[in-house]
Design a protein around this motif. Structure first.
Motif, PDB file in Angstrom:
ATOM      1  N   UNK A 122       0.765  -1.349   0.082  1.00 39.27           N
ATOM      2  CA  UNK A 122      -0.024  -0.028  -0.034  1.00 39.27           C
ATOM      3  C   UNK A 122       0.841   1.154   0.075  1.00 39.27           C
ATOM      4  N   UNK A 123       1.971   1.375   0.860  1.00 41.89           N
ATOM      5  CA  UNK A 123       2.943   2.565   0.976  1.00 41.89           C
ATOM      6  C   UNK A 123       3.850   2.729   0.309  1.00 41.89           C
ATOM      7  N   UNK A 124       4.611   1.576  -0.326  1.00 45.71           N
ATOM      8  CA  UNK A 124       5.675   1.616  -1.192  1.00 45.71           C
ATOM      9  C   UNK A 124       5.748   0.747  -2.413  1.00 45.71           C
ATOM     10  N   UNK A 125       4.774   1.206  -3.032  1.00 44.68           N
ATOM     11  CA  UNK A 125       4.541   0.352  -4.759  1.00 44.68           C
ATOM     12  C   UNK A 125       5.848   0.506  -5.145  1.00 44.68           C
ATOM     13  N   UNK A 126       6.785   1.375  -5.314  1.00 51.38           N
ATOM     14  CA  UNK A 126       7.925   1.519  -6.043  1.00 51.38           C
ATOM     15  C   UNK A 126       8.952   0.460  -5.496  1.00 51.38           C
ATOM     16  N   UNK A 127       8.980   0.227  -4.126  1.00 52.08           N
ATOM     17  CA  UNK A 127       9.834  -0.771  -3.720  1.00 52.08           C
ATOM     18  C   UNK A 127       9.238  -1.980  -3.979  1.00 52.08           C
ATOM     19  N   UNK A 128       8.138  -2.356  -4.123  1.00 55.44           N
ATOM     20  CA  UNK A 128       7.582  -3.696  -4.461  1.00 55.44           C
ATOM     21  C   UNK A 128       7.980  -3.796  -6.107  1.00 55.44           C
ATOM     22  N   UNK A 129       7.699  -2.723  -6.848  1.00 52.63           N
ATOM     23  CA  UNK A 129       8.163  -2.997  -8.349  1.00 52.63           C
ATOM     24  C   UNK A 129       9.695  -3.269  -8.512  1.00 52.63           C
ATOM     25  N   UNK A 130      10.400  -2.659  -7.467  1.00 54.87           N
ATOM     26  CA  UNK A 130      11.850  -2.998  -7.581  1.00 54.87           C
ATOM     27  C   UNK A 130      12.066  -4.376  -6.908  1.00 54.87           C
ATOM     28  N   UNK A 131      11.398  -4.928  -6.047  1.00 52.87           N
ATOM     29  CA  UNK A 131      11.629  -6.220  -5.816  1.00 52.87           C
ATOM     30  C   UNK A 131      11.371  -7.199  -6.729  1.00 52.87           C
ATOM     31  N   UNK A 132      10.194  -6.633  -7.563  1.00 48.94           N
ATOM     32  CA  UNK A 132       9.814  -7.864  -8.657  1.00 48.94           C
ATOM     33  C   UNK A 132      10.792  -7.846  -9.766  1.00 48.94           C
ATOM     34  N   UNK A 133      11.376  -6.722  -9.954  1.00 47.70           N
ATOM     35  CA  UNK A 133      12.199  -6.395 -11.219  1.00 47.70           C
ATOM     36  C   UNK A 133      13.813  -6.496 -10.935  1.00 47.70           C
TER      37      UNK A 133
END
Length: 181
Positions: A122-133
């Motif tokens: 919810x709060x850190x979508x960019x971080x989640x995208x980084x984890x995935x990429x």
């Protein structure tokens, strides 16, 4: 009295810690050799490395089973400290990772360590995208979080989405390689 009050110090003395060649120290070590210095129970040994430096093996197993699983699977066993801890862990019941993480599962690595999966999404979508990429997903904790993220709707980046061939840093961030050339 010192044997009762500070057996760790007595064990340290017996390791040959006298680098100054002090006669009094040597005499104390000789006296200790004639005594029964209690062995430290294996689980009471303390880590001398990592984020858990100074904690007993038992404390680390109880407080951070994810770290213990990492040591068992990916730890650098060529390091003496890691190999001793790993050998101790072999005889312990290291809890298994949950089969299916939930939104209440907790991130155990990086800058969001201690936050729930749901909160990080919810709060850190960019971080989640980084984890995935880009994240190193060989570590078990990262792998589990990345797998959970793949089942969620990770919000897209606001504005123009960045292509796979886009520059990710600097003044040309977000532009394609072709645009910059």
């Amino acid at each position: 009295e010192i044997l009762r009050v500070d057996p760790d110090y007595c064990r340290w003395v017996l390791t040959g810690a006298n680098e100054r060649n002090d006669i009094g120290f040597d005499a104390f070590a000789d006296w200790l050799r004639s005594q029964e210095v209690p062995e430290r129970p294996a689980g009471a040994k303390k880590l001398r490395w990592s984020k858990h430096k100074g904690k007993s093996f038992e404390e680390v197993l109880r407080e951070d089973p994810d770290f213990c699983r990492w040591v068992r699977t990916d730890g650098n066993r060529s390091s003496p400290g890691v190999s001793v801890f790993d050998a101790w862990l072999c005889d312990q019941q290291v809890p298994q990772m949950p089969e299916t993480p939930t939104s209440a599962s907790v991130v155990r690595f990086g800058k969001n360590s201690g936050k729930s999966y749901k909160e990080v999404l919810r709060e850190y979508a960019a971080y989640c995208r980084w984890v995935l990429a880009d994240a190193n997903v060989s570590a078990p904790d990262v792998t589990v979080f990345a797998d959970w993220l793949r089942e969620q709707e990770v919000p897209a980046m606001s504005g123009t989405p960045m292509a796979a061939s886009a520059i990710r840093v600097g003044k040309h961030r977000g532009r394609s390689f072709e645009e910059v050339l």
